[in-house]
Motif scaffolding. Structure first.
Motif, short mmCIF file in Angstrom:
data_model
loop_
_atom_site.label_atom_id
_atom_site.label_comp_id
_atom_site.label_asym_id
_atom_site.label_seq_id
_atom_site.Cartn_x
_atom_site.Cartn_y
_atom_site.Cartn_z
N ASP A 42 0.83 -1.21 0.00
CA ASP A 42 0.00 0.00 0.00
C ASP A 42 0.87 1.26 0.00
OD1 ASP A 42 -2.02 -1.81 0.22
OD2 ASP A 42 -2.44 -1.44 2.33
N ASP A 43 0.54 2.17 -0.90
CA ASP A 43 1.20 3.47 -0.97
C ASP A 43 0.22 4.50 -0.43
OD1 ASP A 43 2.72 5.66 -1.48
OD2 ASP A 43 3.01 5.27 -3.61
N VAL A 44 0.47 5.00 0.77
CA VAL A 44 -0.48 5.88 1.46
C VAL A 44 -0.59 7.23 0.75
CG1 VAL A 44 -1.01 7.07 3.60
CG2 VAL A 44 -0.07 4.75 3.67
N VAL A 45 -1.82 7.65 0.49
CA VAL A 45 -2.11 8.95 -0.13
C VAL A 45 -2.62 9.92 0.92
CG1 VAL A 45 -3.35 10.17 -1.94
CG2 VAL A 45 -2.67 7.78 -2.29
N TRP A 46 -3.56 9.46 1.76
CA TRP A 46 -4.11 10.28 2.84
C TRP A 46 -4.00 9.49 4.14
CZ3 TRP A 46 -6.95 9.85 -1.78
CH2 TRP A 46 -6.99 11.04 -2.55
N THR A 100 -36.56 17.37 -4.42
CA THR A 100 -37.39 16.16 -4.48
C THR A 100 -36.84 15.03 -3.62
OG1 THR A 100 -36.17 15.43 -6.46
CG2 THR A 100 -38.21 16.71 -6.80
N HIS A 101 -35.57 15.06 -3.28
CA HIS A 101 -35.02 14.03 -2.40
C HIS A 101 -33.83 14.61 -1.64
CE1 HIS A 101 -32.73 13.70 -6.17
NE2 HIS A 101 -31.72 13.31 -5.41
N ALA A 102 -33.54 14.04 -0.48
CA ALA A 102 -32.46 14.52 0.38
C ALA A 102 -31.88 13.36 1.16
CB ALA A 102 -32.98 15.61 1.31
N GLY A 103 -30.83 13.67 1.90
CA GLY A 103 -30.21 12.64 2.72
C GLY A 103 -28.84 12.23 2.21
N TYR A 104 -27.85 13.13 2.33
CA TYR A 104 -26.49 12.74 1.99
C TYR A 104 -25.49 13.56 2.79
CZ TYR A 104 -25.69 16.94 -0.86
OH TYR A 104 -25.53 18.23 -1.27
N CYS A 105 -24.36 12.94 3.12
CA CYS A 105 -23.23 13.59 3.78
C CYS A 105 -21.97 13.11 3.08
CB CYS A 105 -23.17 13.23 5.26
SG CYS A 105 -24.61 13.76 6.21
N ASN A 106 -20.99 13.98 2.99
CA ASN A 106 -19.82 13.67 2.16
C ASN A 106 -18.56 14.32 2.71
OD1 ASN A 106 -18.11 15.13 -0.16
ND2 ASN A 106 -18.67 13.11 -0.89
N PRO A 111 -7.83 19.71 -3.38
CA PRO A 111 -6.88 19.52 -4.50
C PRO A 111 -5.44 19.41 -4.01
CG PRO A 111 -8.46 21.26 -5.00
CD PRO A 111 -8.66 20.91 -3.55
N LYS A 112 -4.65 18.71 -4.78
CA LYS A 112 -3.23 18.58 -4.49
C LYS A 112 -2.49 19.75 -5.14
CE LYS A 112 0.61 15.36 -5.37
NZ LYS A 112 0.97 14.09 -6.07
N TYR A 113 -1.58 20.36 -4.40
CA TYR A 113 -0.87 21.54 -4.90
C TYR A 113 0.64 21.32 -4.91
CZ TYR A 113 -5.15 24.30 -4.51
OH TYR A 113 -6.42 24.79 -4.66
N LYS A 172 -8.42 13.98 -9.66
CA LYS A 172 -8.45 15.29 -9.01
C LYS A 172 -8.72 15.20 -7.51
CE LYS A 172 -9.92 17.75 -13.17
NZ LYS A 172 -10.95 18.62 -13.78
N ASN A 173 -9.62 14.32 -7.12
CA ASN A 173 -9.92 14.18 -5.70
C ASN A 173 -10.63 12.86 -5.45
OD1 ASN A 173 -12.68 14.65 -6.41
ND2 ASN A 173 -12.30 16.85 -6.27
N LEU A 174 -10.88 12.60 -4.17
CA LEU A 174 -11.59 11.38 -3.78
C LEU A 174 -12.62 11.76 -2.72
CD1 LEU A 174 -10.32 7.86 -3.23
CD2 LEU A 174 -11.41 8.96 -1.28
N GLY A 175 -13.79 11.17 -2.80
CA GLY A 175 -14.84 11.47 -1.86
C GLY A 175 -15.46 10.22 -1.27
N ILE A 176 -15.97 10.35 -0.06
CA ILE A 176 -16.73 9.28 0.60
C ILE A 176 -18.09 9.86 0.96
CG2 ILE A 176 -16.87 7.76 2.60
CD1 ILE A 176 -13.84 7.78 2.72
N THR A 177 -19.14 9.21 0.48
CA THR A 177 -20.50 9.72 0.67
C THR A 177 -21.38 8.68 1.34
OG1 THR A 177 -20.31 11.08 -1.33
CG2 THR A 177 -22.54 10.64 -0.51
N ILE A 178 -22.21 9.14 2.26
CA ILE A 178 -23.26 8.28 2.81
C ILE A 178 -24.59 8.83 2.32
CG2 ILE A 178 -23.20 9.59 4.99
CD1 ILE A 178 -24.33 7.01 6.32
N ALA A 179 -25.34 7.99 1.63
CA ALA A 179 -26.63 8.38 1.07
C ALA A 179 -27.47 7.12 0.86
CB ALA A 179 -26.45 9.13 -0.24
#
Length: 216
Positions: A42-46, A100-106, A111-113, A172-179
């Motif tokens: 594994d090469d750690v990014v975050w 019309t719909h809701a319920g998400y957190c992210n 960005p990497k600079y 460009k980026n990575l996201g984690i979402t609960i929905a």
């Protein structure tokens, strides 16, 4: 208010730091000894290392931030130094006549600079797997391994009809979402997020691709 002299010293210090960073990046770029990618390592990014700097690498948002719902979310450090993404998922729809719909957190990585605030994507060309070391509510630690070939293209959380393999050299980026449409509290503990080269993975894309214009 800072005096002109103090402002100048601050700018000079920042400029010096950026130049030092720039020189180091040039050395790494033109180093004749290219980085060796070891299979199955594994090469750690975050990495959440117990400092606020690791929190600064992420942006937290939810439907409430845009007036679309009532969910809440936070990203904080645990007593063990890991990251805790937690909050309450609320599927109630805002009564604005439009939503019309809701319920998400992210959470989404910033960005990497490079030096002098130059934005640059992650280049994961030599890898084929995403690795997340996390645990959920009361569960044991797990290493979640996701081949790049399993990722799909979505737009506004909807599966797009035109699919293609992940472009690994311009991430460009990575996201984690609960929905998951299950209202209530949630808690995800994150140790690190890495990339890996798995020599047993041969497929580049796990799903069928269609030429929509040609099919029509």
């Amino acid at each position: 208010m800072l005096s002109h002299n103090r402002k100048f010293k601050k700018i000079r210090k920042e400029w010096k730091g950026e130049w030092e960073k720039h020189v180091q990046q040039l050395r790494e770029k033109f180093n004749p000894h290219m980085k060796f990618i070891a299979p199955n390592e594994d090469d750690v990014v975050w990495k959440f290392n117990g400092t606020t700097n690791s929190l600064d690498q992420w942006v937290v948002n939810c439907d409430r931030d845009y007036g679309h719902g009532y969910s809440t979310a936070k990203l904080e450090l645990s007593s063990n130094g890991t990251g805790i993404f937690h909050g309450v998922l609320d599927t109630r729809v805002a009564k604005d006549g439009r939503t019309t719909h809701a319920g998400y957190c992210n959470i989404t990585s910033v960005p990497k600079y490079l030096s002098f605030r130059r934005k640059v994507p992650h280049d994961w060309t030599n890898y084929n797997e995403l690795v997340l070391r996390v645990r959920g509510d009361g569960r044991c630690y797990l290493v979640i391994r996701i081949p790049f070939s399993k990722f799909v293209y979505t737009r506004k959380a909807e599966l797009h009809e035109v699919q293609s393999p992940l472009t690994t050299n311009v991430v460009k980026n990575l996201g984690i979402t609960i929905a998951d449409k299950k209202p209530g509290p949630f808690r995800l503990e994150i140790d690190h997020i890495s990339v890996c080269y798995n020599p047993t993975i041969y497929e580049s894309f796990a799903y069928e691709m269609y030429d929509v214009e040609r099919d029509n």
